[in-house]
Each structure stands twice: as C-alpha cells, then as structure tokens.
Design a protein around this motif. Structure first.
Motif, mmCIF file in Angstrom:
data_model
loop_
_atom_site.group_PDB
_atom_site.id
_atom_site.type_symbol
_atom_site.label_atom_id
_atom_site.label_comp_id
_atom_site.label_asym_id
_atom_site.label_seq_id
_atom_site.Cartn_x
_atom_site.Cartn_y
_atom_site.Cartn_z
ATOM 1 N N ILE A 226 3.734 11.414 -11.443
ATOM 2 C CA ILE A 226 2.849 12.357 -11.808
ATOM 3 C C ILE A 226 1.879 12.867 -10.808
ATOM 4 O O ILE A 226 1.313 12.000 -9.997
ATOM 5 N N LYS A 227 1.863 14.273 -10.399
ATOM 6 C CA LYS A 227 1.221 14.748 -9.237
ATOM 7 C C LYS A 227 -0.338 14.319 -9.229
ATOM 8 O O LYS A 227 -0.928 13.849 -8.244
ATOM 9 N N LEU A 228 -1.039 14.272 -10.392
ATOM 10 C CA LEU A 228 -2.397 13.945 -10.397
ATOM 11 C C LEU A 228 -2.677 12.574 -10.049
ATOM 12 O O LEU A 228 -3.443 12.159 -9.530
ATOM 13 N N PHE A 229 -1.866 11.497 -10.562
ATOM 14 C CA PHE A 229 -1.948 10.184 -10.340
ATOM 15 C C PHE A 229 -1.376 9.792 -8.889
ATOM 16 O O PHE A 229 -2.195 9.232 -8.224
ATOM 17 N N ARG A 230 -0.426 10.676 -8.412
ATOM 18 C CA ARG A 230 0.130 10.542 -6.982
ATOM 19 C C ARG A 230 -1.084 10.576 -6.227
ATOM 20 O O ARG A 230 -1.083 10.236 -4.877
ATOM 21 N N LYS A 231 -1.869 11.891 -6.506
ATOM 22 C CA LYS A 231 -2.636 12.610 -5.302
ATOM 23 C C LYS A 231 -3.633 11.269 -5.189
ATOM 24 O O LYS A 231 -4.364 11.053 -4.151
ATOM 25 N N TYR A 232 -4.340 10.854 -6.067
ATOM 26 C CA TYR A 232 -5.387 9.589 -6.200
ATOM 27 C C TYR A 232 -4.761 8.350 -5.782
ATOM 28 O O TYR A 232 -5.467 7.553 -4.701
ATOM 29 N N ARG A 233 -3.524 8.117 -6.096
ATOM 30 C CA ARG A 233 -2.861 6.785 -5.395
ATOM 31 C C ARG A 233 -2.561 6.982 -3.760
ATOM 32 O O ARG A 233 -2.951 5.952 -3.145
ATOM 33 N N LYS A 234 -2.139 8.118 -3.457
ATOM 34 C CA LYS A 234 -2.036 8.368 -2.075
ATOM 35 C C LYS A 234 -3.437 8.118 -1.255
ATOM 36 O O LYS A 234 -3.683 7.525 -0.139
ATOM 37 N N ASP B 75 4.828 12.670 0.032
ATOM 38 C CA ASP B 75 5.323 12.727 -1.141
ATOM 39 C C ASP B 75 6.892 12.585 -1.233
ATOM 40 O O ASP B 75 7.512 12.789 -0.189
ATOM 41 N N LYS B 76 7.224 11.817 -2.255
ATOM 42 C CA LYS B 76 8.956 11.726 -2.512
ATOM 43 C C LYS B 76 9.376 12.877 -2.663
ATOM 44 O O LYS B 76 8.745 14.110 -3.298
ATOM 45 N N SER B 77 10.595 13.128 -2.051
ATOM 46 C CA SER B 77 11.495 14.303 -2.458
ATOM 47 C C SER B 77 12.966 13.949 -2.343
ATOM 48 O O SER B 77 13.317 12.746 -1.996
ATOM 49 N N GLU B 78 13.914 14.700 -2.604
ATOM 50 C CA GLU B 78 15.411 14.352 -2.702
ATOM 51 C C GLU B 78 15.927 13.854 -1.483
ATOM 52 O O GLU B 78 15.606 14.462 -0.509
ATOM 53 N N GLU C 238 5.436 6.126 4.606
ATOM 54 C CA GLU C 238 5.246 5.488 3.102
ATOM 55 C C GLU C 238 5.326 6.815 2.092
ATOM 56 O O GLU C 238 4.377 7.772 2.340
ATOM 57 N N ARG C 239 6.161 6.687 1.074
ATOM 58 C CA ARG C 239 6.489 7.859 0.084
ATOM 59 C C ARG C 239 5.450 7.372 -1.195
ATOM 60 O O ARG C 239 5.440 6.178 -1.466
ATOM 61 N N PHE C 240 5.105 8.657 -1.869
ATOM 62 C CA PHE C 240 4.570 8.490 -3.299
ATOM 63 C C PHE C 240 4.975 9.539 -4.220
ATOM 64 O O PHE C 240 5.351 10.575 -3.826
ATOM 65 N N GLY C 241 5.608 8.748 -5.318
ATOM 66 C CA GLY C 241 6.079 9.575 -6.469
ATOM 67 C C GLY C 241 5.276 9.557 -7.751
ATOM 68 O O GLY C 241 4.138 9.007 -7.685
ATOM 69 N N PHE D 209 -1.846 7.413 15.257
ATOM 70 C CA PHE D 209 -1.856 8.900 14.641
ATOM 71 C C PHE D 209 -1.663 8.571 12.984
ATOM 72 O O PHE D 209 -0.402 8.064 12.762
ATOM 73 N N VAL D 210 -2.357 9.195 12.352
ATOM 74 C CA VAL D 210 -1.974 9.055 10.842
ATOM 75 C C VAL D 210 -1.825 10.717 10.213
ATOM 76 O O VAL D 210 -2.635 11.516 10.667
ATOM 77 N N ILE D 211 -0.822 10.740 9.371
ATOM 78 C CA ILE D 211 -0.637 12.348 8.695
ATOM 79 C C ILE D 211 -0.639 11.793 7.288
ATOM 80 O O ILE D 211 0.187 10.982 6.689
ATOM 81 N N SER D 212 -1.287 12.466 6.478
ATOM 82 C CA SER D 212 -1.440 12.712 4.890
ATOM 83 C C SER D 212 -0.842 14.155 4.552
ATOM 84 O O SER D 212 -1.541 14.944 4.998
ATOM 85 N N THR D 213 0.371 14.130 3.903
ATOM 86 C CA THR D 213 1.186 15.345 3.663
ATOM 87 C C THR D 213 1.385 15.641 2.353
ATOM 88 O O THR D 213 2.135 14.539 1.941
ATOM 89 N N ARG D 214 1.670 16.744 1.851
ATOM 90 C CA ARG D 214 2.294 16.913 0.551
ATOM 91 C C ARG D 214 3.613 17.229 0.750
ATOM 92 O O ARG D 214 4.406 17.366 -0.154
#
Length: 364
Positions: free
Chosen positions: A60-68, A38-41, A55-58, A2-7
């Motif tokens: 700038i939000k716009l770039f993060r969205k494309y990279r993820k 997304d990365k968080s504290e 797998e986490r992504f940090g 199962f794959v989950i993509s979440t902000r």
C-alpha cells in the motif's frame, strides 16, 4: 557511494523513470550506487541484469512511503561514505528526518506538474517543508525554475540541470525490418511517444491528422503510450475515420520503439496545460533528436529548452488546432524536415549523460 530514493524507476516506462534510471547509470561510472525504488512489473528481471544495487518496496502506497523512508534513514546511519543523496520528488524526501541528511549533499529534483500548486495551499506548504531539507533543488528547465521561484522555493537553491539522454543504440536488423513493415511507404511518418493524458494533447493531433490526409494521402501517425485517455482517443479516431492512418502501441519493445522513432520524419507533441499539469521539459524531444528527428512541441512549458524554435523544430500553441496544422505543413515545406533533423542531431549532443552528470558532480 551515491544514494537514490525514487518513486519512479525502470523497467516502468515514462520520462521520470528514464531520468532516474539514466542518472543512476551515469553515476555508476563515478562510484557505487544504491537505489531505493518502488516495485513495478518485471522489476526482478531488470534488477538482476543491473550493475546497480537496487532495493525495492511494494504494498500500500502510504505504508510503502514510510517503510522506504525508514530504510533510507537506516542505510544512511550505517554508511559513513555517502557522497550525496538524490530524491526524485519532494514526496520522496517528505518523511526523511532532516537531521540525518543535513551534513550530506542532497538533491531534490522538481518537475512542473508536481509543484504547480497555489501558494499557501496545503500541498504548497508540504512542498516547501520537504524542499527545505535539501541543499540543491534541480529544475529540469528554465520554465520549472521560474515556477519554483513563484511558489516560494528560494532562488539561490535552484539549479537548472536538464534531463540527460542515453546515446542512441544501434537498431538491430529485425527491429528495423519490423519498423519498415509498419510504416511501409507512407509519408509523412509522424510519431508521438507519451502517456495518453490530456496534457499530451493527442486529441488535437488526431484532428490535424484528419485534415492532413487530404494533402498527404499516404500519411501515417504512430502513437506509442497508454493512459487514462485511451478510450476517448480511440473513440475520436473512429469518429474522424482515420483508423487506417493511425497505429496505436500501448506496450512496445524498447528496440521497436527506437526503430519507429528513427524511421519517422516528425516527432509531434504539442503539449498543453491541463489543470495543474504542464510540460516541464520533454526529454522525448531530445531522444527523437538523437536519431536525427526534428520535433514540434507546445509553446507553453519547458519544451522551449528541448526544441530550438525554427532550428531543431517548431513551437506552437497546442490549444490552437489551426496553428498545429500550419506548423506541420511548414515543417515539411521544401523538405525543411531534413534540415530540422540534422540540426536536432547536433543539438542532442548537449544532453548526453556523460555531459549532464558532470553538472551534478560539480555541485557535489
């Protein structure tokens, strides 16, 4: 797989974070789970202790969205055993190539405030274009489903699956003692766990607390959460001279939060609509119910799916301070709150993740 993509994902605190974390933990009992979040504290510590591959992504939000999105696509291409994919938000699927996922059962969760935009607006067009890529649209309440249909989502795509709730954990002695120290011999003990924003309606709660202390001189109100309304709420609390009756927690240990909820008499969150923001469901009501605590919620929105009016709690017009006040009085008349609590505990059993996850798996 199962794959989950979440902000939104733990350890960040919030209703959406709890929902996506709970979904992932429920799915792990039925197969491997891969989460793109997304990365968080403090995420490193959380991820290290998790059974799930995260797998986490940090950045700038716009770039993060494309990279993820690109990473999710690459992962799908390189794995042929993916049973289904879950997106927490229409924005999480927006940059995904529809051809890549057309043969895989895909889910997009919708929430009232995120889709509440006028038909024909640029946001509405983006929402519909994103959701068109997915097979199953999951609404968190009847209210959200109706709103989805209203803004143009095909009715046959929408399925109502309420957010799940973890089984209540045993409160460790040290946290029970701390909760008792905080609440002392107060009555009634009222609690809210929610972001400090206008929709959650803390301002009207505080005005009710001011009036209620004339009847209940030992009243105590615990407010757990933080947000952009913090300064306004603190200022109002001071103006109403109820600093001794109100306790704020902006960041709190999860165990202490649970202990404070368990030791309360009423969970109070009479939410209102504010601009496009509206309560889609209210998992906090169910979490309180799992500890045998009844609730009062706002009538507008999806709270009616989380509170059985006159049985597990009460619904009211959150815009009307007098109505909130009268419902609190009614809640405690003749120890009615005890009956609400018993009924709420039984009702909460319908929302355990072991039951909720079967609804997703049936669609898969």
């Amino acid at each position: 797989m199962f794959v989950i993509s979440t902000r939104n994902y733990p350890p960040e605190i919030g209703g959406m974070q709890n929902l996506m974390g709970g979904l992932a933990n429920a799915l792990i009992n039925h197969g491997p789970v891969k989460v793109f979040a997304d990365k968080s504290e403090n995420f490193e510590k959380y991820d290290k202790l998790s059974e799930i591959e995260i797998e986490r992504f940090g950045g700038i939000k716009l770039f993060r969205k494309y990279r993820k999105a690109n990473r999710v696509v690459d992962y799908i291409k390189s794995n042929s055993n993916i049973r289904s994919i879950f997106f927490d938000h229409w924005k999480s699927i927006e940059k995904i190539n529809p051809e890549i996922i057309k043969e895989i059962p895909t889910f997009c969760l919708i929430h009232s405030k995120e889709i509440n935009h006028s038909i024909g607006s640029s946001l509405n067009k983006r929402i519909l274009k994103s959701i068109n890529k997915t097979k199953f649209v999951i609404a968190n309440s009847n209210f959200t489903k109706d709103l989805g249909i209203k803004i143009g989502i095909p009715e046959n795509k929408i399925h109502i699956i309420h957010p799940g709730c973890d089984d209540p954990i045993n409160i460790e002695k040290e946290f029970q003692i701390e909760a008792e120290r905080i609440l002392k011999d107060s009555f009634p003990k009222i609690i809210t766990v929610a972001r400090l924003d206008r929709r959650k309606n803390h301002q009207n709660i505080l005005m009710c607390i001011r009036n209620l202390k004339e009847i209940y001189p030992q009243i105590k109100y615990v407010c757990i959460g933080d947000g952009e309304e913090r300064e306004n709420i603190l200022k109002l609390c001071k103006e109403l001279k109820i600093e001794n009756e109100v306790i704020f927690f902006y960041k709190i240990d999860q165990n202490l939060k649970n202990a404070l909820v368990k030791n309360s008499n009423l969970f109070l969150m009479p939410s209102i609509s504010f601009k496009t923001s509206v309560e889609g469901f209210g998992i906090s009501f169910i979490e309180a119910a799992s500890y045998g605590i009844g609730s009062i919620g706002g009538r507008h929105g999806g709270a009616k799916d989380a509170i059985e009016n006159e049985k597990t709690g009460l619904l009211c017009n959150g815009e009307n301070i007098d109505e909130i006040y009268e419902n609190i009085i009614k809640f405690f008349e003749n120890d009615k709150y005890k009956e609400f609590g018993v009924n709420a505990l039984k009702f909460s059993k319908n929302f355990t993740w072991s039951k909720i996850i079967k609804k997703y798996l049936d669609l898969v």
